[in-house]
Motif scaffolding. Structure first.
Motif, PDB file in Angstrom:
ATOM      1  N   ARG A 111       0.813  -1.120  -0.090  1.00 25.22           N
ATOM      2  CA  ARG A 111      -0.111  -0.042   0.104  1.00 25.22           C
ATOM      3  C   ARG A 111       0.854   1.078   0.039  1.00 25.22           C
ATOM      4  O   ARG A 111       1.860   1.559   0.966  1.00 25.22           O
ATOM      5  N   VAL A 112       0.699   2.224  -1.071  1.00 19.04           N
ATOM      6  CA  VAL A 112       1.964   3.102  -1.034  1.00 19.04           C
ATOM      7  C   VAL A 112       0.744   4.545  -1.101  1.00 19.04           C
ATOM      8  O   VAL A 112      -0.334   4.370  -1.829  1.00 19.04           O
ATOM      9  N   ARG A 113       1.204   5.299  -0.408  1.00 14.35           N
ATOM     10  CA  ARG A 113       0.294   6.872  -0.227  1.00 14.35           C
ATOM     11  C   ARG A 113       1.561   7.616  -0.409  1.00 14.35           C
ATOM     12  O   ARG A 113       2.425   7.649   0.111  1.00 14.35           O
ATOM     13  N   VAL A 114       1.179   8.590  -1.197  1.00 13.97           N
ATOM     14  CA  VAL A 114       2.052   9.815  -1.726  1.00 13.97           C
ATOM     15  C   VAL A 114       1.564  11.237  -1.496  1.00 13.97           C
ATOM     16  O   VAL A 114       0.109  11.307  -1.671  1.00 13.97           O
ATOM     17  N   VAL A 115       2.114  12.072  -0.629  1.00  7.54           N
ATOM     18  CA  VAL A 115       1.622  13.306  -0.327  1.00  7.54           C
ATOM     19  C   VAL A 115       2.529  14.441  -1.346  1.00  7.54           C
ATOM     20  O   VAL A 115       3.907  14.379  -0.916  1.00  7.54           O
ATOM     21  N   THR A 116       2.134  15.112  -2.091  1.00  8.43           N
ATOM     22  CA  THR A 116       2.979  16.096  -2.666  1.00  8.43           C
ATOM     23  C   THR A 116       2.506  17.514  -2.736  1.00  8.43           C
ATOM     24  O   THR A 116       1.316  17.625  -2.250  1.00  8.43           O
ATOM     25  N   GLN A 137      -2.640   6.067  -4.396  1.00  7.53           N
ATOM     26  CA  GLN A 137      -3.394   7.417  -3.684  1.00  7.53           C
ATOM     27  C   GLN A 137      -2.312   8.227  -3.618  1.00  7.53           C
ATOM     28  O   GLN A 137      -1.336   8.306  -3.169  1.00  7.53           O
ATOM     29  N   VAL A 138      -2.633   9.676  -4.172  1.00 11.15           N
ATOM     30  CA  VAL A 138      -1.927  10.784  -4.174  1.00 11.15           C
ATOM     31  C   VAL A 138      -2.719  11.714  -3.507  1.00 11.15           C
ATOM     32  O   VAL A 138      -3.965  11.972  -3.941  1.00 11.15           O
ATOM     33  N   ARG A 139      -2.191  12.628  -2.607  1.00 11.44           N
ATOM     34  CA  ARG A 139      -2.782  13.690  -2.221  1.00 11.44           C
ATOM     35  C   ARG A 139      -1.918  14.909  -2.180  1.00 11.44           C
ATOM     36  O   ARG A 139      -0.651  14.774  -2.153  1.00 11.44           O
ATOM     37  N   HIS A 140      -2.346  15.949  -2.343  1.00  4.68           N
ATOM     38  CA  HIS A 140      -1.564  17.304  -2.313  1.00  4.68           C
ATOM     39  C   HIS A 140      -2.244  18.401  -1.223  1.00  4.68           C
ATOM     40  O   HIS A 140      -3.190  18.328  -1.107  1.00  4.68           O
ATOM     41  N   PHE A 194       2.241  12.115   9.361  1.00  2.00           N
ATOM     42  CA  PHE A 194       2.125  11.705   7.826  1.00  2.00           C
ATOM     43  C   PHE A 194       0.673  11.687   7.916  1.00  2.00           C
ATOM     44  O   PHE A 194      -0.160  12.151   7.126  1.00  2.00           O
ATOM     45  N   GLU A 195      -0.127  10.892   8.991  1.00  3.40           N
ATOM     46  CA  GLU A 195      -1.260  10.673   9.001  1.00  3.40           C
ATOM     47  C   GLU A 195      -2.146  11.816   9.170  1.00  3.40           C
ATOM     48  O   GLU A 195      -3.308  12.155   8.738  1.00  3.40           O
ATOM     49  N   LYS A 196      -1.633  12.820  10.028  1.00  2.00           N
ATOM     50  CA  LYS A 196      -2.307  14.236  10.097  1.00  2.00           C
ATOM     51  C   LYS A 196      -2.274  14.985   8.665  1.00  2.00           C
ATOM     52  O   LYS A 196      -3.231  15.541   8.607  1.00  2.00           O
ATOM     53  N   ILE A 197      -1.261  15.044   7.900  1.00  2.00           N
ATOM     54  CA  ILE A 197      -1.258  15.729   6.874  1.00  2.00           C
ATOM     55  C   ILE A 197      -2.139  14.869   5.678  1.00  2.00           C
ATOM     56  O   ILE A 197      -2.982  15.753   5.040  1.00  2.00           O
ATOM     57  N   TRP A 198      -2.068  13.755   5.815  1.00  2.00           N
ATOM     58  CA  TRP A 198      -2.787  12.912   4.908  1.00  2.00           C
ATOM     59  C   TRP A 198      -4.542  13.253   5.148  1.00  2.00           C
ATOM     60  O   TRP A 198      -5.130  13.231   4.210  1.00  2.00           O
TER      61      TRP A 198
END
Ligand SMILES: [Zn+2]
Length: 231
Positions: A111-116, A137-140, A194-198
Motif C-alpha cells: 500500500r503506497v500513499r504519496v503526499v506532494t 493514492q496521491v494527495r496534495h 504523515f497521518e495528520k497531513i494525509w
C-alpha cells in the motif's frame, strides 16, 4: 536386524545432529545482539549508475523467484555503487518508494500513499500522473505554503528523511543529504505527522483555487499599499 538397527541408529544420529545444529544456531542467535538497526547517511548529487539489476531483482522477488544471473549489462551507464543505487535498494528491500520503484512496490501489493505539493501534480516531468494512473493514492496540499517535507516511511519501520527532493534533478545535480534510520520513536513521530497531513489533505476537505484567491487578495493588498504610499 542389524540393517534395521543401523538404519534407526543412523536416523537417530541424523536427528541428533540436526537438533544439535538447531540448538547451536538458536544459542548463537540468542547470544548475538539484535541485528544492528539501519543507520545510513547518503549524500547527493549522486552519479547516475545503472539500476537495471536492482529493478530486475525486485521484479523477480515480486514474482517469488530468484533473478537469473545474466552477463554484464551492456548499457552505457556506469555500474557499481552509488547513493542513487543505495536509496533505490533501500526502497525496494521493503518486503511488503522515484517512480519505477514506487510502481514496482504498488504492483507487488504494497500500500503506497504519496503526499506532494500542488505544483508537482502537473509539473513537466512529474511522475505523479503515472503513479495515479497506476492506482496509487496521491494527495496534495492546497495551501499557499509549500508541502516542503521530504520524508518516507517504509513498513512503519524505517524512516528516510533529509533535504533531498525526490526528483531526478535533485538526485543528479543538487547537494543534498539523506538519513536512513530504523528507529521506532522517530518513525512513530513522523508516522503521526504523515497521518495528520494525509487527513488534512483529504479531497473531501478541498476548496478549489485557494492559491489564486489568496494571490488575488495579496495583489489587491499590495496595490492598496502602493496606492496608500503614493497618496
Ligand atoms: Zn546497465
Amino acid at each position: 536386524m542389524v540393517w534395521g538397527a543401523a538404519g534407526r541408529l543412523l536416523l537417530a544420529a541424523g536427528l541428533g545432529a540436526a537438533f544439535e545444529a538447531l540448538a547451536g544456531w538458536l544459542l548463537r542467535r540468542a547470544a548475538k545482539a539484535s541485528p544492528p538497526a539501519v543507520r545510513e547517511v547518503l549524500f547527493f548529487p549522486s552519479r547516475v549508475t545503472c539500476v537495471k539489476e536492482l529493478l530486475e531483482e525486485a521484479a523477480a522477488a515480486a514474482r517469488g523467484v530468484s533473478s537469473s544471473p545474466r552477463g554484464p549489462c551492456a548499457c552505457p551507464l556506469p555500474h557499481g555503487e552509488s547513493a542513487l543505487g543505495r536509496l533505490l535498494g533501500r526502497l525496494l528491500s521493503s518486503p511488503r518508494c522515484s517512480g519505477q520503484a514506487v510502481l514496482l512496490l504498488h504492483r507487488r501489493g504494497v500500500r503506497v500513499r504519496v503526499v506532494t505539493d500542488t505544483d508537482y501534480m502537473a509539473l513537466a516531468g512529474s511522475q505523479i500522473g503515472l503513479l495515479r494512473r497506476a492506482g496509487i493514492q496521491v494527495r496534495h496540499d492546497q495551501e499557499s505554503g509549500y508541502m516542503h517535507h521530504k520524508f518516507a516511511i517504509i513498513d512503519k519501520k524505517i524512516l528516510i528523511t533529509g533535504s533531498l527532493n525526490w526528483t531526478t534533478q535533485a538526485i543528479q545535480c543538487n547537494r543534498e543529504n539523506l538519513l536512513i534510520v530504523e528507529d521506532k520513536d522517530c518513525v512513530n513521530i513522523f508516522l503521526e505527522e504523515f497521518e495528520k497531513i494525509w487527513d488534512d489533505y483529504n479531497p473531501a476537505k478541498y476548496t478549489f483555487f485557494p492559491k489564486e484567491e489568496k494571490q488575488l487578495l495579496k495583489d489587491k493588498a499590495i496595490t492598496g499599499a502602493k496606492l496608500e504610499v503614493n497618496k
